[in-house]
Design an enzyme around this catalytic site. Structure first.
Site, short mmCIF file in Angstrom:
data_model
loop_
_atom_site.label_atom_id
_atom_site.label_comp_id
_atom_site.label_asym_id
_atom_site.label_seq_id
_atom_site.Cartn_x
_atom_site.Cartn_y
_atom_site.Cartn_z
N ASP A 114 0.82 -1.21 0.00
CA ASP A 114 0.00 0.00 0.00
C ASP A 114 0.85 1.26 0.00
OD1 ASP A 114 -2.50 1.25 -0.11
OD2 ASP A 114 -2.50 1.61 2.04
N ASP B 194 -2.84 -5.12 -5.23
CA ASP B 194 -2.22 -3.80 -5.40
C ASP B 194 -0.72 -3.83 -5.65
OD1 ASP B 194 -4.72 -2.77 -4.90
OD2 ASP B 194 -4.20 -1.74 -3.05
N ASP C 97 -14.00 -1.14 5.55
CA ASP C 97 -12.81 -0.63 4.88
C ASP C 97 -11.98 0.25 5.79
OD1 ASP C 97 -13.47 -1.81 2.40
OD2 ASP C 97 -14.82 -0.16 1.95
#
Length: 488
Positions: free
Chosen positions: A135, A173, A323
């Site tokens: 991230d 990601d 989230d």
């Protein structure tokens, strides 16, 4: 053993404290253009796509009896939300996330899952989320300390897979989001991902490994294909995954995945899987990614996609797990789960069917509507009192989230509540959870949702919201059903 579950953030735009993603949000027009280009391209290139999926259509994916939603359903048989959550979410197989760096136990942790899945005659879906500097140091920062440690961890992970079938979602990601990496760091990461896929296949030949394809509103298909090629997809993987933790429609994701495969030359051994856990109503307005309201579960998990290029529709992101805005990331929230499930178009079928790649229409009413009977709103009894705690839980340039706790400090129960306040600046609420909110100018009214309408004497209830504007200036006065509250 409680599986190592980590709720991933959606790979979308407009995330607080994530510079690269915020910039993608401001470029939403470009993203939309790329997606549109992908759809146009698909009509030209998908005819040469692989002719047969690599996962049998009748494959049954593993349903973890220890998942958060399964435990909640078992513990709350009398809750009015339980039947819908049970039928539409808890009944479905979902990915199990491995994100805690525990090299000494990961082999046994994986073996516990794969052994249980094999005994049930099901195929587990395992999401690996341990790449260093994941991230880009944002809200989901963490991972192994370095790539050498990661390589060892992956080998330990692979050792627990065994000889049965499994599906590996390798590092969401990790390929689409590399803005924080130098060219050399990106090359090193991609080489490590290629080694990871090879190690998994070497330890477990029946495992299917899918690499990060991003999603249809992020990198272009050609750009993502180039990155995937550098990460060894042509030699060491079985395909790519898209839309993990995001909300883009299944149709757009299928088109995008086909375009990526086409840009790779349509190798017959490569296919795609799509995360459909929350995309039933498509993306939220403005690209909101953090627990946006109005979303719905999408296609139920199945390997019977009706499309030879798409191996499966999967629920990689467990629906109902926050989230990070509606609650702490990874926390199961029945309100969120109920909203997603209620907005779904129908209950799952008892036998596999070929789902449409078109998302369910947003106008279709749910089979089981939300409860409509709410307790009558009452004025707090004489001598009643209330206190309110208002806390900004996260703030970024142009937006914020806040948590509100209302406590009944009076001597009688409050049945049905309405909390009002006035924002002191330019704040506007964009979405809320555990309450219905309306706003007129700076004045906000938050009301209960029926099931949480009673606050007993000495009890409390809480809700939260996401808004635009400054989160540094907070309201100082609140009223509960017309009675002034103290602010703590």
């Amino acid at each position: 053993m409680t599986p190592l579950i980590r709720t991933p953030h959606p790979a979308g735009a407009a995330a607080p404290a994530r510079g690269s993603r915020l910039r993608r949000a401001t470029a939403i027009g470009l993203a939309a253009g790329l997606a549109a280009a992908g759809i146009a391209l698909s009509t030209k290139v998908t005819a040469g796509a692989a002719v047969q999926g690599s996962i049998p259509a009748g494959t049954q994916f593993y349903k973890d009896p220890n998942s958060q939603v399964a435990r909640w359903v078992a513990a709350n048989p009398g809750d009015s939300r339980q039947p819908v959550i049970s039928r539409r979410i808890a009944s479905q197989p979902q990915a199990i996330w491995f994100s805690n760096y525990r090299p000494s136990t990961v082999t046994n942790d994986v073996k516990t899952v794969t052994t249980a899945a094999a005994a049930a005659g099901q195929v587990p879906v395992l999401a690996v989320y341990e790449i260093p500097n994941r991230d880009c140091g944002g809200a989901s920062a963490g991972g192994a300390p370095d790539l050498a440690s990661y390589d060892t961890w992956v080998r330990n992970f692979a050792a627990g897979l065994g000889s049965g079938q499994s599906i590996i979602i390798l590092e969401p990601d990790s390929i689409a989001l590399t803005t924080c990496l130098s060219a050399q760091q990106q090359a090193d990461r991609f080489a490590s991902l290629s080694r990871a896929a090879a190690a998994i296949h070497a330890a477990s030949p029946n495992a299917k490994v899918y690499l990060d394809g991003g999603h249809s509103a992020w990198n272009s298909a050609s750009e993502q294909a180039g990155r995937l090629r550098s990460a060894g997809i042509l030699t060491n993987a079985d395909g790519l995954f898209t839309n993990v933790s995001n909300f883009n429609t299944t149709a757009n994701e299928v088109n995008f995945a086909k375009n990526v495969l086409a840009a790779l030359g349509n190798p017959p051994n490569l296919h795609a899987v799509v995360d459909t856990s929350r995309n039933g109503n498509g993306p939220a307005p403005g690209g909101a990614w953090c627990d946006p309201s109005g979303r719905a579960i999408g296609n139920y998990p199945t390997a019977n996609t009706g499309d030879p290029a798409i191996d499966a529709f999967l629920w990689v992101k467990p629906p109902g797990e926050a989230d990070g805005c509606a609650g702490a990331a990874g926390t199961f929230l029945p309100d969120v789960a109920y909203a997603l499930a209620s907005a779904g178009s129908s209950d799952p079928t008892t036998s596999p069917t070929t789902p449409s790649t078109t998302p369910p229409p947003t106008t279709t009413p749910p089979t089981t509507p939300p409860p409509t009977t709410t307790p009558p709103t009452t004025t707090p009894p004489a001598g009643a009192a209330c206190s309110v705690s208002y806390k900004v839980s996260n703030a970024w340039s142009g937006g914020f989230t806040a948590d509100v706790t209302v406590r009944n400090t009076g001597g009688g129960s409050v049945n049905g509540w309405s909390l009002k306040w006035t924002f002191p600046a330019d704040q506007k609420i964009t979405s809320a959870w555990n309450a219905k909110t309306t706003q007129s100018g700076a004045t906000v009214t938050a009301t209960d949702l029926g099931y949480n309408g009673t606050i007993p004497a000495g009890g409390s209830t809480g809700f939260g919201f996401q808004g635009t504007g400054s989160g540094t200036t907070s309201p100082t006065a609140f009223t509960l059903n017309g009675a002034a509250c103290t602010v703590s």
